[in-house]
Design a protein around this motif. Structure first.
Motif, short mmCIF file in Angstrom:
data_model
loop_
_atom_site.label_atom_id
_atom_site.label_comp_id
_atom_site.label_asym_id
_atom_site.label_seq_id
_atom_site.Cartn_x
_atom_site.Cartn_y
_atom_site.Cartn_z
N VAL A 95 -3.27 1.12 -5.39
CA VAL A 95 -4.59 1.81 -5.65
C VAL A 95 -4.61 3.14 -5.18
CG1 VAL A 95 -7.30 2.78 -6.84
CG2 VAL A 95 -5.65 0.11 -7.57
N VAL A 96 -4.90 3.15 -3.47
CA VAL A 96 -5.06 3.63 -2.62
C VAL A 96 -4.07 4.62 -2.84
CG1 VAL A 96 -6.10 4.49 -0.43
CG2 VAL A 96 -7.18 3.39 -1.41
N ALA A 99 -12.64 5.51 -0.93
CA ALA A 99 -12.37 4.42 -1.39
C ALA A 99 -11.44 3.23 -0.72
CB ALA A 99 -10.97 4.21 -2.67
N ARG A 100 -11.04 4.05 0.73
CA ARG A 100 -9.88 2.64 0.81
C ARG A 100 -10.87 2.07 2.65
NH1 ARG A 100 -4.93 3.47 5.11
NH2 ARG A 100 -6.45 4.60 6.18
N ILE A 144 -13.99 0.49 -0.10
CA ILE A 144 -13.97 -0.92 -0.48
C ILE A 144 -13.45 -1.69 0.78
CG2 ILE A 144 -12.66 -2.05 -2.29
CD1 ILE A 144 -13.36 0.41 -3.64
N GLY A 145 -12.12 -1.21 1.41
CA GLY A 145 -11.39 -1.71 2.39
C GLY A 145 -11.94 -2.33 3.95
N CYS A 197 -14.80 -5.09 1.89
CA CYS A 197 -13.38 -6.44 2.06
C CYS A 197 -13.98 -6.85 3.49
CB CYS A 197 -12.23 -6.27 1.92
SG CYS A 197 -11.76 -5.42 -0.06
N ALA A 257 -1.80 -4.80 -9.45
CA ALA A 257 -2.50 -3.45 -9.59
C ALA A 257 -1.01 -2.44 -9.70
CB ALA A 257 -2.63 -3.06 -8.41
N LEU A 311 -5.77 -2.57 -3.80
CA LEU A 311 -6.51 -1.35 -3.25
C LEU A 311 -5.55 -0.70 -2.89
CD1 LEU A 311 -9.07 0.52 -2.24
CD2 LEU A 311 -8.90 -0.87 0.21
N VAL A 362 -8.34 -8.28 -3.87
CA VAL A 362 -9.52 -7.41 -3.40
C VAL A 362 -8.60 -5.88 -2.57
CG1 VAL A 362 -10.87 -5.69 -3.28
CG2 VAL A 362 -11.63 -7.77 -4.59
N LEU A 363 -8.00 -6.56 -1.78
CA LEU A 363 -7.36 -5.64 -0.56
C LEU A 363 -6.62 -5.38 -1.09
CD1 LEU A 363 -8.56 -4.39 1.80
CD2 LEU A 363 -7.72 -6.29 2.95
#
Length: 167
Positions: free
Chosen positions: A83-84, A94-95, A98-99, A103, A150, A80, A76-77
């Protein structure tokens, strides 16, 4: 002065603007960003708790629940990061959500260290070393796989604009 000590050579945090950097240090705490990290951490921590509670490993056995949770979090990281940096741009939550939040709470290297120590202390040094090695290698491989995956997603208009060649 060495290169590492020169602040102008340090990496730039895309979530901090020039105005933020020029502000007095005590005003840099953004309550919204803290709340976003907290919310992501709450969800990630609950997910980790549920996974290791419902999929507990027997003493002296490979700790699969922690291994899988950490591996999923690394993937996921990796996604991410792309994506970011290439889709959403620097002004997103988002970072931190989610990060750092999700995470960060989902994956913990401290759990790997504790489980390695427990395995070694109870006469399973070989298994502990294998678990430690597998955790490190799997984390790196799936994070790189997340980045690769990604970058192969269909491009969005925002991503095309961010990665377009000038001129």
């Amino acid at each position: 002065m060495s290169q590492g000590a020169d602040p102008s050579r340090w990496p730039v945090d895309p979530d901090v603007t020039a105005d933020d950097a020029a502000a007095p240090r005590h005003t840099l705490i953004d309550a919204r960003r803290v709340a976003v990290v907290f919310a992501g951490g709450l969800v990630g921590g609950c997910a980790r708790y549920e996974a290791v509670t419902h999929w507990a490993s027997a003493a002296g056995r490979f700790p699969w629940s922690t291994f899988v949770v950490n591996t999923v979090g690394a993937f996921v990281l990796g996604v991410l990061v792309v994506v970011v940096s290439e889709v959403l741009g620097p002004s997103t939550y988002a970072r931190p959500l989610i990060g750092a939040g999700f995470c960060g709470a989902l994956t913990t290297f401290s759990s790997v260290a504790v489980q390695f120590d427990e395995l070694a202390a109870h006469g399973h040094l070989g298994l502990g070393c294998g678990y430690l090695f597998a955790s490190l290698v799997a984390g790196l491989v799936v994070a790189a796989t997340g980045v690769w995956f990604a970058r192969r997603l269909p491009p969005t208009a925002a991503r095309r604009a961010l990665t377009a060649e000038p001129g």
